[in-house]
Design a protein around this motif. Structure first.
Motif, PDB file in Angstrom:
ATOM      1  N   HIS A 151       0.941  -1.448   0.328  1.00 41.17           N
ATOM      2  CA  HIS A 151       0.151   0.149  -0.284  1.00 41.17           C
ATOM      3  C   HIS A 151       0.720   1.624  -0.295  1.00 41.17           C
ATOM      4  O   HIS A 151       0.853   1.796  -0.777  1.00 41.17           O
ATOM      5  CB  HIS A 151      -1.140  -0.415   1.333  1.00 41.17           C
ATOM      6  CG  HIS A 151      -2.211   0.925   1.023  1.00 41.17           C
ATOM      7  ND1 HIS A 151      -3.070   1.106   0.821  1.00 41.17           N
ATOM      8  CD2 HIS A 151      -1.592   2.425   1.882  1.00 41.17           C
ATOM      9  CE1 HIS A 151      -3.996   2.471   0.959  1.00 41.17           C
ATOM     10  NE2 HIS A 151      -2.868   3.042   1.323  1.00 41.17           N
ATOM     11  N   GLU A 152       2.017   1.218   0.553  1.00 38.75           N
ATOM     12  CA  GLU A 152       2.635   2.989   1.173  1.00 38.75           C
ATOM     13  C   GLU A 152       3.894   2.789   0.280  1.00 38.75           C
ATOM     14  O   GLU A 152       3.912   3.753  -0.229  1.00 38.75           O
ATOM     15  CB  GLU A 152       3.405   2.670   2.511  1.00 38.75           C
ATOM     16  CG  GLU A 152       2.378   2.468   3.539  1.00 38.75           C
ATOM     17  CD  GLU A 152       0.953   3.553   3.486  1.00 38.75           C
ATOM     18  OE1 GLU A 152       1.946   5.018   2.640  1.00 38.75           O
ATOM     19  OE2 GLU A 152       0.618   3.569   4.039  1.00 38.75           O
ATOM     20  N   HIS A 155       1.636   4.012  -2.875  1.00 37.69           N
ATOM     21  CA  HIS A 155       1.829   6.039  -2.830  1.00 37.69           C
ATOM     22  C   HIS A 155       3.130   6.569  -3.389  1.00 37.69           C
ATOM     23  O   HIS A 155       3.278   7.049  -3.507  1.00 37.69           O
ATOM     24  CB  HIS A 155       1.275   6.691  -1.095  1.00 37.69           C
ATOM     25  CG  HIS A 155       0.813   5.878  -0.576  1.00 37.69           C
ATOM     26  ND1 HIS A 155      -0.486   6.363  -1.292  1.00 37.69           N
ATOM     27  CD2 HIS A 155      -0.392   5.458   0.022  1.00 37.69           C
ATOM     28  CE1 HIS A 155      -1.882   6.088  -0.652  1.00 37.69           C
ATOM     29  NE2 HIS A 155      -1.672   5.388   0.577  1.00 37.69           N
ATOM     30  N   TYR A 205     -11.828   1.510   2.652  1.00 35.76           N
ATOM     31  CA  TYR A 205     -10.861   2.302   2.235  1.00 35.76           C
ATOM     32  C   TYR A 205     -10.093   3.039   1.161  1.00 35.76           C
ATOM     33  O   TYR A 205     -10.498   4.189   0.905  1.00 35.76           O
ATOM     34  CB  TYR A 205     -10.250   2.084   3.066  1.00 35.76           C
ATOM     35  CG  TYR A 205      -8.751   3.154   3.962  1.00 35.76           C
ATOM     36  CD1 TYR A 205      -9.112   4.424   4.470  1.00 35.76           C
ATOM     37  CD2 TYR A 205      -7.113   2.876   3.205  1.00 35.76           C
ATOM     38  CE1 TYR A 205      -8.311   5.275   5.328  1.00 35.76           C
ATOM     39  CE2 TYR A 205      -6.838   4.118   3.811  1.00 35.76           C
ATOM     40  CZ  TYR A 205      -7.574   5.211   4.357  1.00 35.76           C
ATOM     41  OH  TYR A 205      -6.116   5.898   4.489  1.00 35.76           O
ATOM     42  N   GLU A 212      -6.190   7.008  -2.652  1.00 35.71           N
ATOM     43  CA  GLU A 212      -5.616   5.447  -1.773  1.00 35.71           C
ATOM     44  C   GLU A 212      -6.891   3.999  -2.490  1.00 35.71           C
ATOM     45  O   GLU A 212      -6.095   2.969  -2.281  1.00 35.71           O
ATOM     46  CB  GLU A 212      -7.099   6.153  -0.663  1.00 35.71           C
ATOM     47  CG  GLU A 212      -6.216   6.893   0.481  1.00 35.71           C
ATOM     48  CD  GLU A 212      -5.090   6.773   0.510  1.00 35.71           C
ATOM     49  OE1 GLU A 212      -5.001   5.108   0.748  1.00 35.71           O
ATOM     50  OE2 GLU A 212      -4.211   6.960   1.996  1.00 35.71           O
TER      51      GLU A 212
HETATM   52 ZN   LIG Z   1      -3.384   5.279   2.019  1.00 34.29          ZN
END
Ligand SMILES: [Zn+2]
Length: 275
Positions: A151-152, A155, A205, A212
């Protein structure tokens, strides 16, 4: 003989190669890596060793990380760039790992120009050109189908061309229009389903923002690729073109069947133990 083996292992470590048993132990049980073919695993091992040589993984808050844990983290960080190359991470240097979720001050300016600040508990955070921040407990006990590291990292890749907005730098053979249309439609579809209280296979989310959404779908791309293919084939196709990987095809393959490895589970055997 044992002394010779030890010297060989020490020399390999010195040269930055991850000894095979250590590699096997540190990556055993990682869902997103389970179906990599032997060639991809070998490439990931090389990339992981380079990552560990070139970047810093800093444990804070009383957490202690041994070699096994560092390989465990670094291998998952390297998965998204397995086919892209480590240069895609050349705008940041450090991974900071907290024992558990950490609190950061979130700031937002409203339409009247008033600044609002409030504390937020996070399991991971990525700063533009700054460190990648992770909570060890979330790595060890991920949400079902989730992966805070992937996930990170999504980003981080997203931020290579500015703020995180769900629009990472695309390859020359990709269409910006197609990417935008595909993700906008899927994002709208997710929000619509949530607004009508319908079940969704995508982590809710992802409805927070396009940034996101991209990060959550990147997790799904590697963790549950067949679900993503079934639910959002157009999004899967865009992610396949972006990451230049095809994890859904890997899942069809038999699992890699090298020598059995004992997972090096230092989090349950020594060092810091999650509560
Ligand atoms: Zn995030």
């Amino acid at each position: 003989m044992l002394g010779w083996a030890r010297r060989l292992r020490a020399r390999r470590l010195h040269r930055g190669r991850i000894p095979f048993p250590s590699w096997q132990g540190a990556t055993a049980g990682v869902t997103a890596l389970a179906h990599l073919g032997p060639v991809q695993r070998a490439r990931l091992r090389t990339l992981t060793a380079r990552f560990l040589r070139e970047k810093a993984i800093t444990a804070v808050g009383g957490l202690e990380l041994g070699g096994c844990e560092r390989v465990h983290i670094a291998a998952q960080i390297c998965l998204p760039v397995l086919a892209l190359g480590l240069d895609w991470y050349d705008d940041w240097y450090e991974v900071v790992v907290y024992p558990e979720a950490f609190v950061t001050e979130h700031e937002e300016v409203d339409e009247a120009g008033v600044v609002h600040r409030w504390p937020r508990e996070l399991a991971g955070e990525a700063w533009g050109r700054g460190p990648l921040i992770l909570a060890w407990e979330e790595i060890v006990h991920p949400r079902p189908g989730g992966n805070v590291i992937l996930h990170e990292c999504a980003h981080k890749l997203d931020m290579r061309n500015g703020v995180a907005n769900g629009f990472p730098p695309l390859h020359r053979d990709m269409s910006r229009e197609m990417w935008t249309r595909t993700f906008s439609e899927a994002f709208g579809h997710l929000r619509h389903r949530l607004a009508h209280h319908h079940a969704t296979p995508v982590d809710p989310y992802g409805a927070e923002s396009p940034a996101e959404f991209f990060a959550v779908l990147s997790e799904a791309f590697f963790e549950t690729p067949q679900v993503l293919v079934a639910e959002c084939p157009a999004v899967y196709e865009q992610l396949r073109r972006f990451y230049r990987q095809h994890p859904a095809r890997r899942v069809d393959r038999p699992r890699w069947s090298g020598p059995a490895a004992e997972p090096c589970s230092p989090w349950s055997q020594r060092g810091w133990q999650p509560r």
